[in-house]
Design an enzyme around this catalytic site. Structure first.
Site, PDB file in Angstrom:
ATOM      1  N   GLY A   1      19.593  16.836  -7.212  1.00 14.44           N
ATOM      2  CA  GLY A   1      19.468  15.539  -7.866  1.00 14.44           C
ATOM      3  C   GLY A   1      18.514  15.470  -9.042  1.00 14.44           C
ATOM      4  O   GLY A   1      18.051  16.481  -9.579  1.00 14.44           O
TER       5      GLY A   1
ATOM      6  N   CYS B   1      13.294  25.719 -10.124  1.00 13.79           N
ATOM      7  CA  CYS B   1      14.399  24.764 -10.251  1.00 13.79           C
ATOM      8  C   CYS B   1      13.903  23.307 -10.199  1.00 13.79           C
ATOM      9  O   CYS B   1      13.188  22.893 -11.097  1.00 13.79           O
ATOM     10  CB  CYS B   1      15.463  25.057  -9.193  1.00 13.79           C
ATOM     11  SG  CYS B   1      17.053  24.342  -9.618  1.00 13.79           S
ATOM     12  N   LEU B   2      14.210  22.547  -9.151  1.00 17.53           N
ATOM     13  CA  LEU B   2      13.703  21.165  -9.073  1.00 17.53           C
ATOM     14  C   LEU B   2      12.169  21.188  -9.083  1.00 17.53           C
ATOM     15  O   LEU B   2      11.529  20.319  -9.680  1.00 17.53           O
ATOM     16  CB  LEU B   2      14.223  20.456  -7.813  1.00 17.53           C
ATOM     17  CG  LEU B   2      13.849  18.971  -7.695  1.00 17.53           C
ATOM     18  CD1 LEU B   2      14.628  18.121  -8.684  1.00 17.53           C
ATOM     19  CD2 LEU B   2      14.082  18.441  -6.281  1.00 17.53           C
TER      20      LEU B   2
ATOM     21  N   ASN C   1      21.506  27.180 -11.386  1.00 19.56           N
ATOM     22  CA  ASN C   1      22.252  26.076 -10.794  1.00 19.56           C
ATOM     23  C   ASN C   1      21.481  24.789 -11.057  1.00 19.56           C
ATOM     24  O   ASN C   1      20.820  24.253 -10.183  1.00 19.56           O
ATOM     25  CB  ASN C   1      22.445  26.306  -9.288  1.00 19.56           C
ATOM     26  CG  ASN C   1      23.410  25.321  -8.697  1.00 19.56           C
ATOM     27  OD1 ASN C   1      24.169  24.664  -9.417  1.00 19.56           O
ATOM     28  ND2 ASN C   1      23.400  25.194  -7.379  1.00 19.56           N
TER      29      ASN C   1
ATOM     30  N   GLU D   1      14.674  34.173  -7.018  1.00 20.27           N
ATOM     31  CA  GLU D   1      14.883  34.669  -5.648  1.00 20.27           C
ATOM     32  C   GLU D   1      16.300  35.195  -5.461  1.00 20.27           C
ATOM     33  O   GLU D   1      16.615  35.774  -4.429  1.00 20.27           O
ATOM     34  CB  GLU D   1      14.568  33.562  -4.628  1.00 20.27           C
ATOM     35  CG  GLU D   1      15.646  32.509  -4.432  1.00 20.27           C
ATOM     36  CD  GLU D   1      15.681  31.431  -5.514  1.00 20.27           C
ATOM     37  OE1 GLU D   1      14.936  31.549  -6.508  1.00 20.27           O
ATOM     38  OE2 GLU D   1      16.471  30.480  -5.377  1.00 20.27           O
TER      39      GLU D   1
ATOM     40  N   GLN E   1      11.011  21.273 -12.567  1.00 19.15           N
ATOM     41  CA  GLN E   1      11.112  19.966 -13.223  1.00 19.15           C
ATOM     42  C   GLN E   1      10.004  19.037 -12.746  1.00 19.15           C
ATOM     43  O   GLN E   1       9.407  18.288 -13.539  1.00 19.15           O
ATOM     44  CB  GLN E   1      12.494  19.357 -12.948  1.00 19.15           C
ATOM     45  CG  GLN E   1      13.628  20.167 -13.582  1.00 19.15           C
ATOM     46  CD  GLN E   1      14.981  19.924 -12.924  1.00 19.15           C
ATOM     47  OE1 GLN E   1      15.108  19.124 -12.000  1.00 19.15           O
ATOM     48  NE2 GLN E   1      16.003  20.637 -13.389  1.00 19.15           N
TER      49      GLN E   1
ATOM     50  N   HIS F   1      16.732  30.920 -10.838  1.00 14.46           N
ATOM     51  CA  HIS F   1      16.451  31.343  -9.469  1.00 14.46           C
ATOM     52  C   HIS F   1      16.028  32.805  -9.384  1.00 14.46           C
ATOM     53  O   HIS F   1      16.871  33.685  -9.194  1.00 14.46           O
ATOM     54  CB  HIS F   1      17.669  31.077  -8.582  1.00 14.46           C
ATOM     55  CG  HIS F   1      17.919  29.618  -8.395  1.00 14.46           C
ATOM     56  ND1 HIS F   1      17.242  28.868  -7.455  1.00 14.46           N
ATOM     57  CD2 HIS F   1      18.700  28.759  -9.068  1.00 14.46           C
ATOM     58  CE1 HIS F   1      17.621  27.604  -7.541  1.00 14.46           C
ATOM     59  NE2 HIS F   1      18.524  27.508  -8.513  1.00 14.46           N
TER      60      HIS F   1
ATOM     61  N   GLY G   1      15.892  22.018  -5.260  1.00 20.60           N
ATOM     62  CA  GLY G   1      16.418  20.873  -4.528  1.00 20.60           C
ATOM     63  C   GLY G   1      17.449  20.140  -5.357  1.00 20.60           C
ATOM     64  O   GLY G   1      17.648  20.452  -6.539  1.00 20.60           O
TER      65      GLY G   1
END
Lengths: 234, 354
Positions: free
Chosen positions: A98, A123-124, A165, A210, A127, A208, A96
């Site tokens: 931000g 990813c997000l 990313n 995926e 975190q 990632h 996601g």
């Protein structure tokens, strides 16, 4: 850094003013703007996985479906109680946008879920899991973009080329003294690319696996999640 | 993994004469390799029959032999120099063939010379048509279907099974006399009949025809720890059917979607792993432009002409890294020449992902 690129207005003063008024990345409500607002289910004959959607890439869902999973996609503010009421075999935390500290409700939910059910974050989601387990995150000086980052799986010593990313990262210093270990590391700058709880079924990767776009070398991570659910289900 | 133990002196087989199918690209590769080995503190002995090469300059190797690249001469140099290792995969086909001959003659074993880089077994598997076909079938990678026939009926039944068009190649004729592409059953009958007549053993090879498909290649590297990377891919501007020599090749590919790119990348890595190559390798594919169907056309288990283009286009020193892999280093241990703190797995210029 905030900035303005203009092809029309040439007044430097006005442009600087505009840049000053741009919102900071941190403090914005980006996740609710891109995530689902409703619960929906994608059929499958295998494990039921609840996907906490923070702006999920469709290929995460496809990778789970290819492995037979029934995927229940839920909004980012779903509570731990509501998730457990769905009786899933595991919870997937999606990618996601931000700053991860802007979704405190999700961090709280994950904190409640850890140890009760297998958790896998990307990813997000990685975190958020890190924050839920007591680590800190920070904005990187140079974020990772592109499909050619070498990441070493520290358990096997193998290196995988992966799709990245992300502009934030889990701080390795903050992990010291906690029950979590670094499982993957970026070979370019040495940053944390994966973490894993020492005893509980919870792990995550920053990159990632995926793919799409990018190399599929790391799809084995999904198999590890399936194995983890197989083990816990029994 | 550290450098292989007990290896202080390495012999490199050079590129030999410049002939069709083997030109200055192997001088380029061999020169990089000599430098790379000396960087690791090794003593380098070079043998090459061609004095008009950069690698035979007196400062490239510790000792340079300008002698014919034959079993007899190379054996004599081995007996005199007694190197600990032999690196044959950077001299093109000549070097590979010589390495096979040397191994078979027993001199390597007798003098205690270790063959470095890609094992001979892997080279044989990639170069022998039958072994290669078996291996591709074993790992589920598609190669164009083919059959050897000695009658029209067999040819027709193959056509019914596979579909048209098909390529007909008579066995043992000069320059493919009597062969051709059949687009209809009538043509197949005519060409096969003609081919059978021209072939002295009355046999023709009939193969699926991929004329018009996209022609792509991937430059891949693997180390002894099974780490793999793609340096880049390349696309022929003209499709299959136009000889590469008459066409233009571009790095990176220009017309592939991510899905197609990754499909072929994944296949390349699977192939280099199953062959067990330690160093560089080149894999060629034909890809149907309107589906995700593809065929593996060829694998070169060594640096090739394409490696030189890939090296120049990306800035990644393929031959240099291949030489270090042959000495036992792994990809994550090999440092980039510039900037110093980056390791080689970091690819340059964002070229095609790797």
């Amino acid at each position: 850094m905030r900035g303005v690129i203009s092809t029309g207005d040439a007044d430097a003063q006005a442009l600087v003013e505009k840049a000053r008024n741009c919102p900071h990345l941190t403090g914005q409500e980006l996740v609710p703007a891109v995530a689902t607002t409703e619960v929906y289910t994608l059929p499958g004959n295998g494990h039921r996985v609840v996907l906490m959607d923070f702006g999920a890439k469709l290929n995460i869902i496809r990778c789970l479906q290819e492995r037979g999973c029934e995927v229940v996609v839920v909004p980012p503010n779903t509570t731990a109680g509501d998730i457990l009421a769905l009786h899933p075999a595991g919870v997937m935390l999606s990618n996601g946008p931000g700053d991860p500290t802007d979704v405190p409700y999700a961090i709280e939910t994950v904190r409640e879920l850890v140890g009760r059910i297998p958790i896998f974050g990307i990813c997000l989601g990685h975190q958020i899991l890190g924050l839920a387990l007591g680590a800190r995150t920070y904005k990187m000086k140079f974020g990772h973009r592109g499909a050619n980052h070498p990441v070493k799986d520290l358990e096997t010593g193998r290196v995988y080329i992966s799709s990245h990313n992300h502009g934030f990262s889990v701080d390795e210093e903050s992990m010291k003294g906690l029950d979590i270990i670094v499982s993957h590391r970026n070979l370019n700058d040495g940053t944390v690319e994966g973490l894993k709880h020492k005893f509980l079924p919870a792990f995550s990767v920053q990159y990632h696996p995926e793919a799409s776009p990018g190399p599929r070398d790391s799809e084995y991570i999904f198999d590890q999640f399936i194995d983890m659910m197989d083990k816990e289900w029994r | 993994m550290p450098l292989k133990k007990g290896i202080r002196k390495v012999m490199v087989i050079g590129s030999g004469p410049i002939i069709i199918g083997q030109a200055a690209e192997f001088d380029y590769a061999g020169t990089q390799a000599c430098r790379s080995l000396r960087e690791e503190g090794l003593e380098v002995v070079l043998i090459n029959s061609n004095p008009a090469t950069i690698m035979t300059d007196s400062n490239m190797a510790d000792r340079v032999y300008i002698e014919p690249l034959t079993l007899e001469f190379v054996s004599r140099v081995i007996r005199q120099e007694k190197p600990d290792g032999l690196l044959p995969t950077l001299g093109g086909q000549v070097g590979l063939n010589l390495a096979l001959q040397l191994a078979e003659s027993g001199i390597l074993a007798k003098e205690g010379v270790q063959l470095l880089g890609t094992p001979l077994e892997s080279i044989k598997r990639a170069e022998d048509r039958e072994l290669f076909k078996e291996m591709m079938q074993a790992i589920g990678e598609p190669i164009p279907e083919s059959v050897i026939v000695s009658s029209l009926e067999e040819a027709e039944s193959f056509a019914r099974e596979i579909g048209l068009p098909l390529i007909v190649r008579p066995a043992y004729t000069l320059g493919g006399t009597g062969g051709g592409i059949a687009y209809t059953m009538d043509e197949l009958r005519n060409i096969t009949a003609r081919g059978l007549k021209y072939s002295i053993i009355n046999q023709v090879l009939i193969e699926r025809c991929v004329v018009g498909w996209k022609e792509l290649e991937y430059e891949v590297m693997r180390d002894s720890a099974d780490n793999c990377i793609t340096i880049c891919n390349m696309e022929n501007i003209d499709p299959m059917g136009i000889h590469t020599g008459d066409s233009i090749v571009v790095a990176p590919s220009q017309t592939l979607s991510d899905k197609e790119y990754q499909l072929l990348r994944t296949a390349s890595l699977k192939i280099i792993r199953s062959l067990g190559i330690e160093g560089g390798c080149n894999v060629q594919f034909a890809l149907d432009p309107s589906s995700f169907q593809y065929y593996v056309i060829e694998v070169n288990p060594r640096v090739s002409r394409s490696s030189a283009l890939a090296s120049k286009a990306t800035g990644y020193p393929i031959a240099k890294v291949a030489a270090k892999i042959a000495m036992g280093l792994t990809l994550d241990e090999i440092k980039m020449p510039l900037p110093e703190d980056l390791c080689l797995l970091r690819t340059l210029a964002g070229l095609c992902g790797c």
